[in-house]
Design a protein around this motif. Structure first.
Motif, PDB file in Angstrom:
ATOM      1  N   ASP A  69       0.831  -1.216   0.000  1.00 22.45           N
ATOM      2  CA  ASP A  69       0.000   0.000   0.000  1.00 22.45           C
ATOM      3  C   ASP A  69       0.859   1.257   0.000  1.00 22.45           C
ATOM      4  OD1 ASP A  69      -2.306  -1.535  -0.004  1.00 22.45           O
ATOM      5  OD2 ASP A  69      -2.700  -1.269   2.149  1.00 22.45           O
ATOM      6  N   ARG A  70       1.949   1.248   0.783  1.00 25.19           N
ATOM      7  CA  ARG A  70       2.823   2.431   0.840  1.00 25.19           C
ATOM      8  C   ARG A  70       3.532   2.675  -0.491  1.00 25.19           C
ATOM      9  NH1 ARG A  70       3.061   0.311   5.911  1.00 25.19           N
ATOM     10  NH2 ARG A  70       4.963  -0.875   5.552  1.00 25.19           N
ATOM     11  N   VAL A  71       4.015   1.615  -1.139  1.00 22.73           N
ATOM     12  CA  VAL A  71       4.688   1.817  -2.422  1.00 22.73           C
ATOM     13  C   VAL A  71       3.668   2.210  -3.494  1.00 22.73           C
ATOM     14  CG1 VAL A  71       4.713  -0.540  -3.388  1.00 22.73           C
ATOM     15  CG2 VAL A  71       6.604   0.991  -3.847  1.00 22.73           C
ATOM     16  N   SER A  72       2.461   1.695  -3.385  1.00 24.45           N
ATOM     17  CA  SER A  72       1.411   2.095  -4.325  1.00 24.45           C
ATOM     18  C   SER A  72       1.120   3.579  -4.187  1.00 24.45           C
ATOM     19  CB  SER A  72       0.134   1.293  -4.067  1.00 24.45           C
ATOM     20  OG  SER A  72       0.354  -0.075  -4.285  1.00 24.45           O
ATOM     21  N   ARG A  73       1.101   4.057  -2.954  1.00 23.80           N
ATOM     22  CA  ARG A  73       0.868   5.480  -2.703  1.00 23.80           C
ATOM     23  C   ARG A  73       1.985   6.328  -3.302  1.00 23.80           C
ATOM     24  NH1 ARG A  73      -2.253   9.117   0.463  1.00 23.80           N
ATOM     25  NH2 ARG A  73      -1.411  11.108  -0.212  1.00 23.80           N
ATOM     26  N   LEU A  74       3.225   5.855  -3.155  1.00 24.36           N
ATOM     27  CA  LEU A  74       4.356   6.579  -3.762  1.00 24.36           C
ATOM     28  C   LEU A  74       4.191   6.679  -5.272  1.00 24.36           C
ATOM     29  CD1 LEU A  74       7.558   5.213  -1.984  1.00 24.36           C
ATOM     30  CD2 LEU A  74       6.699   7.554  -1.963  1.00 24.36           C
ATOM     31  N   ILE A  75       3.805   5.581  -5.886  1.00 25.51           N
ATOM     32  CA  ILE A  75       3.636   5.559  -7.343  1.00 25.51           C
ATOM     33  C   ILE A  75       2.493   6.480  -7.751  1.00 25.51           C
ATOM     34  CG2 ILE A  75       2.957   4.103  -9.302  1.00 25.51           C
ATOM     35  CD1 ILE A  75       4.607   1.838  -7.889  1.00 25.51           C
ATOM     36  N   LEU A  76       1.397   6.438  -7.012  1.00 28.05           N
ATOM     37  CA  LEU A  76       0.274   7.317  -7.325  1.00 28.05           C
ATOM     38  C   LEU A  76       0.652   8.786  -7.145  1.00 28.05           C
ATOM     39  CD1 LEU A  76      -2.657   7.776  -8.116  1.00 28.05           C
ATOM     40  CD2 LEU A  76      -3.286   7.397  -5.718  1.00 28.05           C
ATOM     41  N   ASP A  77       1.337   9.100  -6.052  1.00 25.55           N
ATOM     42  CA  ASP A  77       1.793  10.477  -5.836  1.00 25.55           C
ATOM     43  C   ASP A  77       2.700  10.943  -6.967  1.00 25.55           C
ATOM     44  OD1 ASP A  77       0.370  10.710  -3.479  1.00 25.55           O
ATOM     45  OD2 ASP A  77       2.118  10.448  -2.181  1.00 25.55           O
ATOM     46  N   GLU A  78       3.641  10.088  -7.347  1.00 27.15           N
ATOM     47  CA  GLU A  78       4.555  10.415  -8.447  1.00 27.15           C
ATOM     48  C   GLU A  78       3.772  10.663  -9.728  1.00 27.15           C
ATOM     49  OE1 GLU A  78       8.234  10.665 -10.723  1.00 27.15           O
ATOM     50  OE2 GLU A  78       7.790  10.926  -8.598  1.00 27.15           O
ATOM     51  N   HIS A  79       2.798   9.813  -9.984  1.00 24.66           N
ATOM     52  CA  HIS A  79       2.010   9.953 -11.205  1.00 24.66           C
ATOM     53  C   HIS A  79       1.222  11.265 -11.205  1.00 24.66           C
ATOM     54  CE1 HIS A  79       0.105   8.612 -14.857  1.00 24.66           C
ATOM     55  NE2 HIS A  79      -1.081   8.898 -14.330  1.00 24.66           N
ATOM     56  N   LEU A  80       0.606  11.572 -10.077  1.00 28.31           N
ATOM     57  CA  LEU A  80      -0.169  12.817 -10.000  1.00 28.31           C
ATOM     58  C   LEU A  80       0.727  14.043 -10.116  1.00 28.31           C
ATOM     59  CD1 LEU A  80      -2.667  11.885  -7.159  1.00 28.31           C
ATOM     60  CD2 LEU A  80      -3.187  12.133  -9.597  1.00 28.31           C
ATOM     61  N   ASN A  81       1.838  14.031  -9.404  1.00 26.24           N
ATOM     62  CA  ASN A  81       2.719  15.196  -9.380  1.00 26.24           C
ATOM     63  C   ASN A  81       3.502  15.394 -10.672  1.00 26.24           C
ATOM     64  OD1 ASN A  81       2.028  15.980  -6.766  1.00 26.24           O
ATOM     65  ND2 ASN A  81       3.517  14.579  -5.881  1.00 26.24           N
ATOM     66  N   GLU A  82       3.837  14.330 -11.330  1.00 28.53           N
ATOM     67  CA  GLU A  82       4.663  14.450 -12.535  1.00 28.53           C
ATOM     68  C   GLU A  82       3.853  14.234 -13.809  1.00 28.53           C
ATOM     69  OE1 GLU A  82       7.798  15.488 -12.499  1.00 28.53           O
ATOM     70  OE2 GLU A  82       7.769  15.567 -10.301  1.00 28.53           O
ATOM     71  N   CYS A  83       3.258  13.068 -13.940  1.00 30.62           N
ATOM     72  CA  CYS A  83       2.623  12.683 -15.204  1.00 30.62           C
ATOM     73  C   CYS A  83       1.337  13.459 -15.481  1.00 30.62           C
ATOM     74  CB  CYS A  83       2.352  11.186 -15.212  1.00 30.62           C
ATOM     75  SG  CYS A  83       3.831  10.188 -14.902  1.00 30.62           S
ATOM     76  N   VAL A  84       0.467  13.524 -14.492  1.00 29.45           N
ATOM     77  CA  VAL A  84      -0.797  14.231 -14.698  1.00 29.45           C
ATOM     78  C   VAL A  84      -0.542  15.730 -14.860  1.00 29.45           C
ATOM     79  CG1 VAL A  84      -3.051  14.782 -13.684  1.00 29.45           C
ATOM     80  CG2 VAL A  84      -2.173  12.440 -13.562  1.00 29.45           C
ATOM     81  N   ALA A  85       0.361  16.261 -14.060  1.00 31.00           N
ATOM     82  CA  ALA A  85       0.699  17.685 -14.190  1.00 31.00           C
ATOM     83  C   ALA A  85       1.278  17.976 -15.571  1.00 31.00           C
ATOM     84  CB  ALA A  85       1.686  18.091 -13.098  1.00 31.00           C
ATOM     85  N   ARG A  86       2.151  17.103 -16.055  1.00 33.79           N
ATOM     86  CA  ARG A  86       2.744  17.289 -17.382  1.00 33.79           C
ATOM     87  C   ARG A  86       1.661  17.194 -18.461  1.00 33.79           C
ATOM     88  NH1 ARG A  86       5.869  13.361 -17.213  1.00 33.79           N
ATOM     89  NH2 ARG A  86       7.493  14.421 -16.073  1.00 33.79           N
ATOM     90  N   ALA A  87       0.738  16.251 -18.316  1.00 32.80           N
ATOM     91  CA  ALA A  87      -0.343  16.103 -19.298  1.00 32.80           C
ATOM     92  C   ALA A  87      -1.204  17.361 -19.333  1.00 32.80           C
ATOM     93  CB  ALA A  87      -1.189  14.874 -18.975  1.00 32.80           C
ATOM     94  N   ALA A  88      -1.438  17.963 -18.165  1.00 33.96           N
ATOM     95  CA  ALA A  88      -2.220  19.196 -18.118  1.00 33.96           C
ATOM     96  C   ALA A  88      -1.507  20.314 -18.868  1.00 33.96           C
ATOM     97  CB  ALA A  88      -2.474  19.602 -16.665  1.00 33.96           C
ATOM     98  N   GLN A  89      -0.200  20.407 -18.688  1.00 28.98           N
ATOM     99  CA  GLN A  89       0.577  21.443 -19.380  1.00 28.98           C
ATOM    100  C   GLN A  89       0.592  21.210 -20.885  1.00 28.98           C
ATOM    101  OE1 GLN A  89       4.387  21.168 -17.472  1.00 28.98           O
ATOM    102  NE2 GLN A  89       3.819  22.612 -15.842  1.00 28.98           N
ATOM    103  N   GLU A  90       0.606  19.928 -21.296  1.00 32.18           N
ATOM    104  CA  GLU A  90       0.677  19.590 -22.716  1.00 32.18           C
ATOM    105  C   GLU A  90      -0.692  19.558 -23.383  1.00 32.18           C
ATOM    106  OE1 GLU A  90       2.804  15.900 -22.689  1.00 32.18           O
ATOM    107  OE2 GLU A  90       4.716  16.869 -22.190  1.00 32.18           O
ATOM    108  N   GLY A  91      -1.751  19.716 -22.588  1.00 29.52           N
ATOM    109  CA  GLY A  91      -3.086  19.773 -23.158  1.00 29.52           C
ATOM    110  C   GLY A  91      -3.750  18.430 -23.406  1.00 29.52           C
ATOM    111  N   ASN A  92      -3.231  17.353 -22.822  1.00 34.19           N
ATOM    112  CA  ASN A  92      -3.876  16.048 -23.003  1.00 34.19           C
ATOM    113  C   ASN A  92      -4.296  15.440 -21.660  1.00 34.19           C
ATOM    114  OD1 ASN A  92      -1.276  15.533 -22.199  1.00 34.19           O
ATOM    115  ND2 ASN A  92      -0.868  13.959 -23.718  1.00 34.19           N
ATOM    116  N   ILE A  93      -4.842  16.277 -20.813  1.00 30.26           N
ATOM    117  CA  ILE A  93      -5.226  15.853 -19.468  1.00 30.26           C
ATOM    118  C   ILE A  93      -6.373  14.841 -19.491  1.00 30.26           C
ATOM    119  CG2 ILE A  93      -6.801  17.807 -19.098  1.00 30.26           C
ATOM    120  CD1 ILE A  93      -4.550  16.240 -16.412  1.00 30.26           C
ATOM    121  N   GLU A  94      -7.314  14.981 -20.396  1.00 28.32           N
ATOM    122  CA  GLU A  94      -8.455  14.057 -20.442  1.00 28.32           C
ATOM    123  C   GLU A  94      -8.007  12.620 -20.675  1.00 28.32           C
ATOM    124  OE1 GLU A  94     -11.585  14.577 -19.574  1.00 28.32           O
ATOM    125  OE2 GLU A  94     -11.000  16.632 -19.084  1.00 28.32           O
ATOM    126  N   GLU A  95      -7.120  12.444 -21.622  1.00 25.38           N
ATOM    127  CA  GLU A  95      -6.602  11.099 -21.919  1.00 25.38           C
ATOM    128  C   GLU A  95      -5.861  10.532 -20.708  1.00 25.38           C
ATOM    129  OE1 GLU A  95      -3.561   8.954 -25.105  1.00 25.38           O
ATOM    130  OE2 GLU A  95      -4.015  11.093 -25.288  1.00 25.38           O
TER     131      GLU A  95
END
Length: 109
Positions: A69-95
């Motif tokens: 559960d703790r490592v899953s949380r780390l991965i989710l946090d990383e995804h939200l902070n890096e990947c989702v944020a980057r997708a928002a900047q690049e304009g493909n947040i919906e996908e």
């Protein structure tokens, strides 16, 4: 057993046109935690093969579940902070959000 070399950034495609990039430090932290979980699982397997008392095995399995559960949380946090944020900047947040929702549907009970 040899460990794979960790590159400064990690890219992976999800069948789409965008890439996910993760820092070396983040990947190292996650891989280290997964390695500890792997060792813990081997320990539980040994306990079972040695016919250790079931309550002891269950306690160790609870510890493994907590570590996962703790490592899953780390991965989710990383995804939200890096990947989702980057997708928002690049304009493909919906996908990106659709992929995350699909993953969470499979991940959560």
């Amino acid at each position: 057993m040899t460990q794979a070399k960790i590159e400064p950034t990690h890219n992976h495609n999800h069948g789409a046109s965008h890439k996910h990039v993760h820092s070396e430090a983040s990947l190292k932290q996650i891989i280290n935690r997964l390695s500890r979980i792997e060792g813990h699982i081997r320990g539980v397997k040994t306990m079972v093969s040695e016919s250790r008392p079931c309550p002891e095995v269950l306690i160790q399995l609870a510890a493994v579940r907590g570590a996962i559960d703790r490592v899953s949380r780390l991965i989710l946090d990383e995804h939200l902070n890096e990947c989702v944020a980057r997708a928002a900047q690049e304009g493909n947040i919906e996908e990106e959000l659709q992929e995350l929702k699909a993953a969470l549907d499979r991940f959560l009970p």
